[in-house]
Write a protein that holds these residues in place. Structure first.
Motif, short mmCIF file in Angstrom:
data_model
loop_
_atom_site.label_atom_id
_atom_site.label_comp_id
_atom_site.label_asym_id
_atom_site.label_seq_id
_atom_site.Cartn_x
_atom_site.Cartn_y
_atom_site.Cartn_z
N ILE A 119 0.46 -0.84 0.35
CA ILE A 119 -0.26 0.35 -0.17
C ILE A 119 1.36 1.58 0.43
O ILE A 119 1.65 0.82 1.35
N MET A 120 0.60 2.21 -1.03
CA MET A 120 1.41 2.95 -0.52
C MET A 120 0.68 4.32 0.33
O MET A 120 0.17 3.81 1.00
N PRO A 121 2.68 4.96 1.00
CA PRO A 121 2.30 5.53 2.31
C PRO A 121 1.09 7.15 2.00
O PRO A 121 0.45 7.41 3.21
N GLY A 122 1.10 7.65 0.98
CA GLY A 122 -0.24 8.29 0.51
C GLY A 122 -1.57 8.02 0.66
O GLY A 122 -2.89 8.82 0.67
N HIS A 123 -2.31 6.66 0.58
CA HIS A 123 -2.65 5.96 0.49
C HIS A 123 -4.07 6.32 2.08
O HIS A 123 -3.83 6.36 3.22
N PRO A 124 -5.28 6.80 1.70
CA PRO A 124 -6.32 6.92 2.70
C PRO A 124 -6.03 5.27 3.75
O PRO A 124 -6.26 6.39 5.02
#
Length: 203
Positions: free
Chosen positions: A56-61
């Motif tokens: 999961i990308m660090p900026g994902h909600p």
């Protein structure tokens, strides 16, 4: 602080149960069999690692608050981490002893390397499922994994919402072999966890 070598910090109640559940819900849509990194030309699926995972990308909600809160603790700038790897360990699944950093002797020259690991415990586990540090407190452990699993050394226990932070590098930038660790198999229950690696320049 629960260990000085390797340096391990445990923070209880770092995440709310709602935050844990949101990460698990999102991750559960795309889980695949875990793989090991290529080492001396070998990688991929292995009996040494039998969990499932996703990224999961660090900026994902679903993870952004968990990631930003962690950066405030350690003082690293945002953007210095890899993606979060979310893991699921069912009964008997494990990850045998390994270091998170990439040893140049096995992986080639590294301009940056994993300096800090944070392990987010996203669920409780009824029995088993700890994170085992076989070299903690100056214990010795063979690289060939011949000693009994999850015996001796030190373990952090899975507790939903808590995190375990450990350092893969010393303050001087040297790789710390004492950070050898393993994901112990759950005996009862399922373990959900998230791993975030912070990178720093190599010496």
């Amino acid at each position: 602080w629960v260990s000085n070598k390797p340096r391990i910090l445990v923070v209880p109640d770092f995440l709310s149960h709602a935050e844990c559940d949101a990460i698990v819900e999102h991750a559960n849509k795309s889980m695949v069999r875990s793989e090991t990194a290529a080492r001396s030309g070998k990688g991929g699926k292995s009996n040494a690692r039998t969990s499932t995972q996703t990224w999961i990308m660090p900026g994902h909600p679903s993870v952004i608050t968990a990631v930003r809160r962690f950066f405030k603790i350690v003082g690293f700038p945002e953007g210095s981490s890899e993606q979060m790897q979310v893991l699921k360990y069912q009964k008997g699944e494990e990850y045998r002893p390994h270091n998170d950093y990439f040893d140049p002797k096995a992986y080639g020259k590294q301009t940056t390397n994993r300096a800090v690991t944070v392990f987010y415990y996203l669920s409780d586990v009824e029995e088993g499922g700890g994170t085992w540090f076989p070299r903690a407190n100056n214990k010795t452990h063979t690289w060939d994994m011949t000693t009994p699993k999850c015996w001796g050394g030190f373990q952090t226990r899975p507790k939903k919402g808590s995190i375990a932070i450990f350092y893969d590098m010393s303050p001087s930038g040297q790789l710390d072999s004492a950070s050898l660790h393993a994901g112990c198999p759950p005996i009862k229950g399922t373990k959900w966890a998230g791993t975030l690696w912070l990178r720093a320049p190599t010496v």
